[in-house]
Design a protein around this motif. Sequence first.
Motif, PDB file in Angstrom:
ATOM      1  N   ILE A 299      -5.069   5.094  -8.569  1.00 59.88           N
ATOM      2  CA  ILE A 299      -6.149   4.902  -9.542  1.00 59.88           C
ATOM      3  C   ILE A 299      -6.341   3.416  -9.843  1.00 59.88           C
ATOM      4  O   ILE A 299      -7.471   2.916  -9.922  1.00 59.88           O
ATOM      5  N   GLY A 300      -5.231   2.703  -9.992  1.00 61.02           N
ATOM      6  CA  GLY A 300      -5.313   1.266 -10.225  1.00 61.02           C
ATOM      7  C   GLY A 300      -5.951   0.531  -9.061  1.00 61.02           C
ATOM      8  O   GLY A 300      -6.722  -0.424  -9.256  1.00 61.02           O
ATOM      9  N   MET A 301      -5.665   0.974  -7.844  1.00 58.37           N
ATOM     10  CA  MET A 301      -6.271   0.361  -6.662  1.00 58.37           C
ATOM     11  C   MET A 301      -7.773   0.601  -6.629  1.00 58.37           C
ATOM     12  O   MET A 301      -8.556  -0.297  -6.287  1.00 58.37           O
ATOM     13  N   LEU A 302      -8.205   1.808  -6.989  1.00 57.51           N
ATOM     14  CA  LEU A 302      -9.629   2.123  -6.987  1.00 57.51           C
ATOM     15  C   LEU A 302     -10.372   1.333  -8.064  1.00 57.51           C
ATOM     16  O   LEU A 302     -11.553   0.996  -7.897  1.00 57.51           O
ATOM     17  N   ALA A 303      -9.675   1.055  -9.164  1.00 54.82           N
ATOM     18  CA  ALA A 303     -10.318   0.318 -10.253  1.00 54.82           C
ATOM     19  C   ALA A 303     -10.423  -1.175  -9.963  1.00 54.82           C
ATOM     20  O   ALA A 303     -11.235  -1.876 -10.576  1.00 54.82           O
ATOM     21  N   GLY A 304      -9.607  -1.672  -9.039  1.00 55.70           N
ATOM     22  CA  GLY A 304      -9.625  -3.096  -8.708  1.00 55.70           C
ATOM     23  C   GLY A 304     -10.048  -3.324  -7.270  1.00 55.70           C
ATOM     24  O   GLY A 304     -10.731  -2.496  -6.651  1.00 55.70           O
ATOM     25  N   ASP A 305      -9.629  -4.448  -6.741  1.00 54.73           N
ATOM     26  CA  ASP A 305      -9.943  -4.810  -5.364  1.00 54.73           C
ATOM     27  C   ASP A 305      -8.758  -4.496  -4.465  1.00 54.73           C
ATOM     28  O   ASP A 305      -7.600  -4.617  -4.868  1.00 54.73           O
ATOM     29  N   PHE A 306      -9.073  -4.113  -3.222  1.00 56.93           N
ATOM     30  CA  PHE A 306      -8.029  -3.859  -2.239  1.00 56.93           C
ATOM     31  C   PHE A 306      -7.631  -5.180  -1.570  1.00 56.93           C
ATOM     32  O   PHE A 306      -8.489  -5.979  -1.191  1.00 56.93           O
ATOM     33  N   SER A 307      -6.337  -5.370  -1.422  1.00 54.11           N
ATOM     34  CA  SER A 307      -5.867  -6.577  -0.738  1.00 54.11           C
ATOM     35  C   SER A 307      -6.056  -6.426   0.764  1.00 54.11           C
ATOM     36  O   SER A 307      -5.965  -5.317   1.299  1.00 54.11           O
ATOM     37  N   PRO A 308      -6.319  -7.521   1.465  1.00 57.00           N
ATOM     38  CA  PRO A 308      -6.434  -7.450   2.934  1.00 57.00           C
ATOM     39  C   PRO A 308      -5.142  -6.931   3.547  1.00 57.00           C
ATOM     40  O   PRO A 308      -4.047  -7.342   3.140  1.00 57.00           O
ATOM     41  N   TRP A 309      -5.275  -6.025   4.504  1.00 57.41           N
ATOM     42  CA  TRP A 309      -4.091  -5.418   5.125  1.00 57.41           C
ATOM     43  C   TRP A 309      -3.682  -6.250   6.335  1.00 57.41           C
ATOM     44  O   TRP A 309      -4.433  -6.387   7.293  1.00 57.41           O
ATOM     45  N   GLU A 310      -2.481  -6.788   6.277  1.00 58.88           N
ATOM     46  CA  GLU A 310      -1.928  -7.541   7.389  1.00 58.88           C
ATOM     47  C   GLU A 310      -0.521  -7.027   7.648  1.00 58.88           C
ATOM     48  O   GLU A 310       0.321  -7.010   6.747  1.00 58.88           O
ATOM     49  N   TRP A 311      -0.258  -6.604   8.902  1.00 62.92           N
ATOM     50  CA  TRP A 311       1.017  -5.987   9.215  1.00 62.92           C
ATOM     51  C   TRP A 311       2.193  -6.942   9.016  1.00 62.92           C
ATOM     52  O   TRP A 311       3.311  -6.509   8.740  1.00 62.92           O
ATOM     53  N   ASP A 312       1.941  -8.247   9.157  1.00 59.74           N
ATOM     54  CA  ASP A 312       3.024  -9.208   8.950  1.00 59.74           C
ATOM     55  C   ASP A 312       3.555  -9.165   7.523  1.00 59.74           C
ATOM     56  O   ASP A 312       4.719  -9.491   7.267  1.00 59.74           O
ATOM     57  N   HIS A 313       2.672  -8.775   6.590  1.00 58.94           N
ATOM     58  CA  HIS A 313       3.070  -8.712   5.181  1.00 58.94           C
ATOM     59  C   HIS A 313       3.358  -7.285   4.725  1.00 58.94           C
ATOM     60  O   HIS A 313       4.148  -7.076   3.797  1.00 58.94           O
ATOM     61  N   ALA A 314       2.721  -6.296   5.384  1.00 58.01           N
ATOM     62  CA  ALA A 314       2.827  -4.906   4.930  1.00 58.01           C
ATOM     63  C   ALA A 314       4.232  -4.339   5.094  1.00 58.01           C
ATOM     64  O   ALA A 314       4.589  -3.370   4.411  1.00 58.01           O
ATOM     65  N   TRP A 315       5.028  -4.934   5.971  1.00 60.33           N
ATOM     66  CA  TRP A 315       6.356  -4.356   6.194  1.00 60.33           C
ATOM     67  C   TRP A 315       7.248  -4.469   4.955  1.00 60.33           C
ATOM     68  O   TRP A 315       8.241  -3.764   4.825  1.00 60.33           O
ATOM     69  N   TRP A 316       6.878  -5.355   3.997  1.00 59.90           N
ATOM     70  CA  TRP A 316       7.644  -5.441   2.759  1.00 59.90           C
ATOM     71  C   TRP A 316       7.523  -4.161   1.922  1.00 59.90           C
ATOM     72  O   TRP A 316       8.381  -3.887   1.068  1.00 59.90           O
ATOM     73  N   LEU A 317       6.475  -3.378   2.163  1.00 55.84           N
ATOM     74  CA  LEU A 317       6.249  -2.174   1.359  1.00 55.84           C
ATOM     75  C   LEU A 317       7.281  -1.082   1.640  1.00 55.84           C
ATOM     76  O   LEU A 317       7.647  -0.330   0.736  1.00 55.84           O
ATOM     77  N   LEU A 318       7.728  -0.986   2.887  1.00 49.26           N
ATOM     78  CA  LEU A 318       8.674   0.077   3.255  1.00 49.26           C
ATOM     79  C   LEU A 318      10.000  -0.037   2.513  1.00 49.26           C
ATOM     80  O   LEU A 318      10.453   0.944   1.909  1.00 49.26           O
ATOM     81  N   PRO A 319      10.650  -1.195   2.512  1.00 43.62           N
ATOM     82  CA  PRO A 319      11.933  -1.267   1.773  1.00 43.62           C
ATOM     83  C   PRO A 319      11.786  -1.068   0.269  1.00 43.62           C
ATOM     84  O   PRO A 319      12.749  -0.632  -0.372  1.00 43.62           O
ATOM     85  N   ILE A 320      10.611  -1.369  -0.297  1.00 42.12           N
ATOM     86  CA  ILE A 320      10.437  -1.150  -1.738  1.00 42.12           C
ATOM     87  C   ILE A 320      10.628   0.325  -2.074  1.00 42.12           C
ATOM     88  O   ILE A 320      11.369   0.682  -3.000  1.00 42.12           O
ATOM     89  N   GLY A 321       9.964   1.205  -1.313  1.00 44.82           N
ATOM     90  CA  GLY A 321      10.087   2.645  -1.564  1.00 44.82           C
ATOM     91  C   GLY A 321      11.453   3.190  -1.210  1.00 44.82           C
ATOM     92  O   GLY A 321      12.045   3.979  -1.958  1.00 44.82           O
ATOM     93  N   VAL A 322      11.996   2.778  -0.064  1.00 49.54           N
ATOM     94  CA  VAL A 322      13.285   3.303   0.393  1.00 49.54           C
ATOM     95  C   VAL A 322      14.423   2.825  -0.514  1.00 49.54           C
ATOM     96  O   VAL A 322      15.292   3.617  -0.908  1.00 49.54           O
ATOM     97  N   LEU A 323      14.428   1.539  -0.860  1.00 53.07           N
ATOM     98  CA  LEU A 323      15.493   1.011  -1.716  1.00 53.07           C
ATOM     99  C   LEU A 323      15.453   1.645  -3.108  1.00 53.07           C
ATOM    100  O   LEU A 323      16.509   1.912  -3.702  1.00 53.07           O
ATOM    101  N   ALA A 324      14.242   1.892  -3.632  1.00 53.08           N
ATOM    102  CA  ALA A 324      14.133   2.533  -4.940  1.00 53.08           C
ATOM    103  C   ALA A 324      14.715   3.941  -4.906  1.00 53.08           C
ATOM    104  O   ALA A 324      15.457   4.347  -5.816  1.00 53.08           O
ATOM    105  N   ALA A 325      14.380   4.697  -3.851  1.00 55.34           N
ATOM    106  CA  ALA A 325      14.899   6.067  -3.736  1.00 55.34           C
ATOM    107  C   ALA A 325      16.406   6.073  -3.547  1.00 55.34           C
ATOM    108  O   ALA A 325      17.128   6.854  -4.189  1.00 55.34           O
ATOM    109  N   LEU A 326      16.918   5.193  -2.682  1.00 57.61           N
ATOM    110  CA  LEU A 326      18.362   5.125  -2.456  1.00 57.61           C
ATOM    111  C   LEU A 326      19.097   4.679  -3.720  1.00 57.61           C
ATOM    112  O   LEU A 326      20.170   5.192  -4.041  1.00 57.61           O
TER     113      LEU A 326
END
Length: 299
Positions: free
Chosen positions: A198-225
Amino acid sequence: MQALWMIAGSFLFSTMAVCVKYASAWFTASELVFWRGLIGMAFIWAIARNQGIPLATHYPLMHGWRSLIGVVSLGAWFYSIAALPIATAMTLNYMSSVWVAAFLVGGALIAWNPRSGEPWPARQGMLAVAVIAGFAGVVMMLRPSIEQNQVFGAIMGLLSGITAAFAYMQVMALGKVGEPDTRTVFYFGAGSAVGGGIGMLAGDFSPWEWDHAWWLLPIGVLAALGQLCITRAYSRGATLVVACLQYFGIVFGAIYSIALFGDRIPPIGWAGMALIVASGVGATILRARAAPDAPAEEH
């Protein structure tokens, strides 16, 4: 072993904060909340399925309210991580124990009738001292180390601690009705994905670049672990010792802050952090006497 599980969980949450710090250069707080929730939800779903834990619940409204508060807390914390040194953002978020104590003292004060002749409960007085010490630590930590452009980030950090306290009390309520921790964490992940979306729809989407997007995976996995480690720590007993060891997260955050980002914390800032840790440990001990079977706190 339960102490090691708690220290490991604190380390994982601190490492997640580092990933959030790096990722915040390319993604907004709403996007980070969304991916943290989506990846974490998928991870917990796989674990629940492997363990045979059903995810259907009879308390959707309770989970919804817990998720709503938790998403606000998470978004505020991620924003503060981007705006402040990690050590500062971690410390403000770990103020949740002090805020819970403040709520308990406030409730007891409202219920106390001095005309009845009953003295003010000694335990509530000790909690009040812990609360005052915690707030004094905040003043000591923020006053010398916060720049003018970081004031709003500091406000968001304080908001993350306040709302985390509300979320924690809702987790306690879910535990009392028999909801397993895995199910609670799953629905929080789902709520984070929805709230972040919902917050993303209300604002602007950031440009998707795979060089930077890989940081997203450890955020979710580390939080769950991290949450699973903390849950395992609480499930093995000695909950009071384990609860106090959660403040290793501040220690790890300070190490990361200095070693990776070159942040400089003045002596009064270190003293403020130590006072917040001491007040948090004291509040945790006093609170544990009132609610010895309280569930794990989440970050």
